[in-house]
Scaffold this motif. Structure first.
Motif, mmCIF file in Angstrom:
data_model
loop_
_atom_site.group_PDB
_atom_site.id
_atom_site.type_symbol
_atom_site.label_atom_id
_atom_site.label_comp_id
_atom_site.label_asym_id
_atom_site.label_seq_id
_atom_site.Cartn_x
_atom_site.Cartn_y
_atom_site.Cartn_z
ATOM 1 N N ALA A 17 0.816 -1.209 0.000
ATOM 2 C CA ALA A 17 0.000 0.000 0.000
ATOM 3 C C ALA A 17 0.851 1.260 0.000
ATOM 4 O O ALA A 17 0.439 2.292 -0.536
ATOM 5 N N THR A 18 2.050 1.202 0.594
ATOM 6 C CA THR A 18 2.899 2.396 0.639
ATOM 7 C C THR A 18 3.483 2.739 -0.719
ATOM 8 O O THR A 18 4.077 3.801 -0.888
ATOM 9 N N ALA A 19 3.336 1.848 -1.699
ATOM 10 C CA ALA A 19 3.880 2.112 -3.032
ATOM 11 C C ALA A 19 2.817 2.127 -4.122
ATOM 12 O O ALA A 19 3.108 2.466 -5.263
ATOM 13 N N GLN A 20 1.585 1.789 -3.784
ATOM 14 C CA GLN A 20 0.548 1.589 -4.788
ATOM 15 C C GLN A 20 0.291 2.825 -5.648
ATOM 16 O O GLN A 20 0.181 2.721 -6.868
ATOM 17 N N TYR A 21 0.172 3.974 -5.029
ATOM 18 C CA TYR A 21 -0.104 5.215 -5.774
ATOM 19 C C TYR A 21 0.895 6.317 -5.412
ATOM 20 O O TYR A 21 0.521 7.476 -5.247
ATOM 21 N N GLN A 22 2.152 5.948 -5.277
ATOM 22 C CA GLN A 22 3.172 6.942 -4.917
ATOM 23 C C GLN A 22 3.236 8.063 -5.958
ATOM 24 O O GLN A 22 3.186 7.809 -7.162
ATOM 25 N N PRO A 23 3.386 9.314 -5.507
ATOM 26 C CA PRO A 23 3.596 10.420 -6.446
ATOM 27 C C PRO A 23 4.968 10.337 -7.095
ATOM 28 O O PRO A 23 5.814 9.535 -6.693
ATOM 29 N N SER A 24 5.192 11.169 -8.106
ATOM 30 C CA SER A 24 6.536 11.304 -8.661
ATOM 31 C C SER A 24 7.440 11.871 -7.569
ATOM 32 O O SER A 24 6.965 12.485 -6.608
ATOM 33 N N ALA A 25 8.741 11.683 -7.717
ATOM 34 C CA ALA A 25 9.662 12.088 -6.652
ATOM 35 C C ALA A 25 10.888 12.786 -7.213
ATOM 36 O O ALA A 25 11.439 12.370 -8.227
ATOM 37 N N ARG A 26 11.318 13.841 -6.519
ATOM 38 C CA ARG A 26 12.579 14.508 -6.830
ATOM 39 C C ARG A 26 13.578 14.336 -5.698
ATOM 40 O O ARG A 26 14.731 14.727 -5.799
ATOM 41 N N GLY A 27 13.105 13.754 -4.586
ATOM 42 C CA GLY A 27 13.972 13.503 -3.442
ATOM 43 C C GLY A 27 14.291 12.026 -3.308
ATOM 44 O O GLY A 27 14.058 11.229 -4.215
ATOM 45 N N GLU A 28 14.829 11.668 -2.150
ATOM 46 C CA GLU A 28 15.141 10.269 -1.849
ATOM 47 C C GLU A 28 13.883 9.581 -1.336
ATOM 48 O O GLU A 28 13.308 9.986 -0.323
ATOM 49 N N GLN A 218 -0.238 6.274 -11.571
ATOM 50 C CA GLN A 218 -0.502 4.876 -11.911
ATOM 51 C C GLN A 218 -1.914 4.672 -12.458
ATOM 52 O O GLN A 218 -2.222 3.615 -13.017
ATOM 53 N N LEU A 219 -2.800 5.643 -12.281
ATOM 54 C CA LEU A 219 -4.168 5.514 -12.770
ATOM 55 C C LEU A 219 -4.219 5.608 -14.294
ATOM 56 O O LEU A 219 -3.329 6.186 -14.930
ATOM 57 N N ASP A 220 -5.283 5.052 -14.858
ATOM 58 C CA ASP A 220 -5.535 5.231 -16.284
ATOM 59 C C ASP A 220 -5.562 6.731 -16.598
ATOM 60 O O ASP A 220 -6.158 7.516 -15.858
ATOM 61 N N ASP A 221 -4.928 7.126 -17.678
ATOM 62 C CA ASP A 221 -4.777 8.550 -17.994
ATOM 63 C C ASP A 221 -6.109 9.283 -18.081
ATOM 64 O O ASP A 221 -6.250 10.408 -17.583
ATOM 65 N N LYS A 222 -7.112 8.672 -18.708
ATOM 66 C CA LYS A 222 -8.409 9.335 -18.855
ATOM 67 C C LYS A 222 -9.062 9.566 -17.493
ATOM 68 O O LYS A 222 -9.598 10.639 -17.220
ATOM 69 N N LEU A 223 -8.997 8.548 -16.638
ATOM 70 C CA LEU A 223 -9.565 8.672 -15.295
ATOM 71 C C LEU A 223 -8.793 9.701 -14.484
ATOM 72 O O LEU A 223 -9.382 10.554 -13.804
ATOM 73 N N GLU A 224 -7.460 9.611 -14.538
ATOM 74 C CA GLU A 224 -6.625 10.557 -13.790
ATOM 75 C C GLU A 224 -6.904 11.994 -14.212
ATOM 76 O O GLU A 224 -7.096 12.880 -13.362
ATOM 77 N N ASN A 225 -6.942 12.256 -15.495
ATOM 78 C CA ASN A 225 -7.163 13.621 -15.985
ATOM 79 C C ASN A 225 -8.527 14.150 -15.575
ATOM 80 O O ASN A 225 -8.667 15.325 -15.208
#
Length: 283
Positions: A17-28, A218-225
Motif C-alpha cells: 500500500a505504501t507504493a501503490q499510488y506513490q507520487p513522482s519524486a525529486r527527493g530520496e 498509476q491511474l488510467d490517464d483518462k480517469l486521472e485527468n
C-alpha cells in the motif's frame, strides 16, 4: 506460528500500500512499513508523505508514544529535535499519529523527524487538526483512501535550526477514494484560521502546478485527468466527526504550552484546556 504468519501477511499488505499510488519524486524515496516519503535534503523534510488510510488503522487502540527521533533510513540524515528547539514552530506531523493507531510500530513510525514539518501552533492545533480528523472520518465511511501530503517547498521559505529546515508557507493534502472514484485536494496557509475547510478545496491539478509533482500517475490517464481537474467539495461530507476517548486523549498531548521560559526555551508543560498556555504562564 499462525500469529507470526498473520503479522507478516499484514505487513506485506501495508508495504504494498505504501507504493501503490506513490507520487513522482525529486527527493530520496524512503519506504517505511505504513507510509513512504520523498525526502528533499535541500529543505530537510519530505516533499510528500504517502499512505493508504484504512478503517483498521484509524480504529486501533494504540496510544501516542511521542518518541520523536531522526530517521535513520534517510541517507543524508534527517532533521533533528535541535532544529525545532525554541523555534516557535510545532513539529507538525504529515502522516498524523492518530491515523496510525493499529499497533506500536505504526505509531512509532509517525514520530520520525522525516515525517515532521514546521507548523505554526495555531495552524497545527487548529485547522490542520480539523482536516486530519475529517479525513479519518472519510476513511471510516468510504473504506481505504490514498493520501499524499506535505508542505509546499520553495526557495523563498524561511528556515529554522542548525540544519536549516524550511518553513513552508502552505501545506497541501490530496486524497483519492477508489471505491467511489473521487478525488479532493486542499491547500492551506501555514497560519491559524476559522474558515470552513471547504474554502481551501482545490483541484489536484492545482496542487500539481504548485508543487511540480505528479499525483496518482498509476491511474488510467483518462480517469486521472478527469478526477484531477475536478474541485467538488459537495461530494464529500464535512460534518464534524465524533470524538472517541482515544482521539481526545491524543489531542490533549498535542497541546504544549507556547510560552518561553526564563532561559528562552519553550515551556514543556501541557497547556490548560482551551488555551495555549500552562497553568503558570496563562497568568
Amino acid at each position: 506460528m499462525y500469529k507470526m504468519l498473520s503479522t507478516l501477511l499484514l505487513w506485506g499488505i501495508y508495504l504494498f500500500a505504501t507504493a501503490q499510488y506513490q507520487p513522482s519524486a525529486r527527493g530520496e524515496v524512503v519506504e517505511h512499513t505504513y507510509f513512504s516519503l520523498s525526502y528533499k535534503e535541500s529543505h530537510e523534510q519530505a516533499e510528500w508523505v504517502y499512505y493508504q488510510l484504512t478503517p483498521a488503522l484509524v480504529s486501533g487502540q494504540q496510544n501516542r508514544t511521542d518518541n520523536f527521533r531522526p530517521d535513520s533510513k534517510v541517507s543524508t540524515g534527517s532533521a533533528s529535535l535541535a532544529d525545532y528547539k525554541s523555534s516557535g514552530y510545532d513539529r507538525g506531523h504529515l502522516c498524523p499519529a492518530a491515523d496510525m493507531k493499529i499497533n506500536n510500530k505504526a505509531m512509532h513510525e509517525t514520530f520520525l523527524m522525516s515525517n515532521m514539518s514546521p507548523q505554526d501552533p495555531s495552524f497545527n492545533r487548529g485547522i490542520w487538526k480539523k482536516l486530519e480528523a475529517t479525513v479519518r472520518s472519510w476513511a471510516l465511511s468510504q473504506g481505504p483512501i490514498h493520501i499524499a501530503t506535505a508542505g509546499i517547498l520553495s526557495a523563498n521559505c524561511a528556515c529554522i535550526g542548525p540544519n536549516q529546515v524550511a518553513v513552508p508557507l502552505y501545506f497541501y493534502k490530496v486524497i483519492y477514494a477508489p471505491a467511489t472514484q473521487m478525488m479532493i485536494a486542499f491547500i492551506l496557509p501555514n497560519e491559524g484560521s476559522n474558515k470552513p475547510l471547504q474554502s481551501y478545496v482545490v483541484s489536484v491539478d492545482e496542487v500539481e502546478q504548485r508543487t511540480g509533482l505528479d499525483f496518482f500517475p498509476q491511474l488510467d490517464d483518462k480517469l486521472e485527468n478527469r478526477l484531477e481537474a475536478q474541485s467538488k467539495p459537495e461530494q464529500w461530507s464535512f460534518e464534524a466527526p465524533a470524538s472517541s476517548p482515544s482521539t481526545t486523549q491524543s489531542a490533549a498531548t498535542d497541546t504544549q504550552c507556547t510560552a518561553k521560559t526564563a532561559k528562552g526555551t519553550r515551556c514543556k508543560r501541557q497547556a490548560a484546556a482551551g488555551t495555549t498556555h500552562c497553568w503558570q504562564h496563562k497568568k
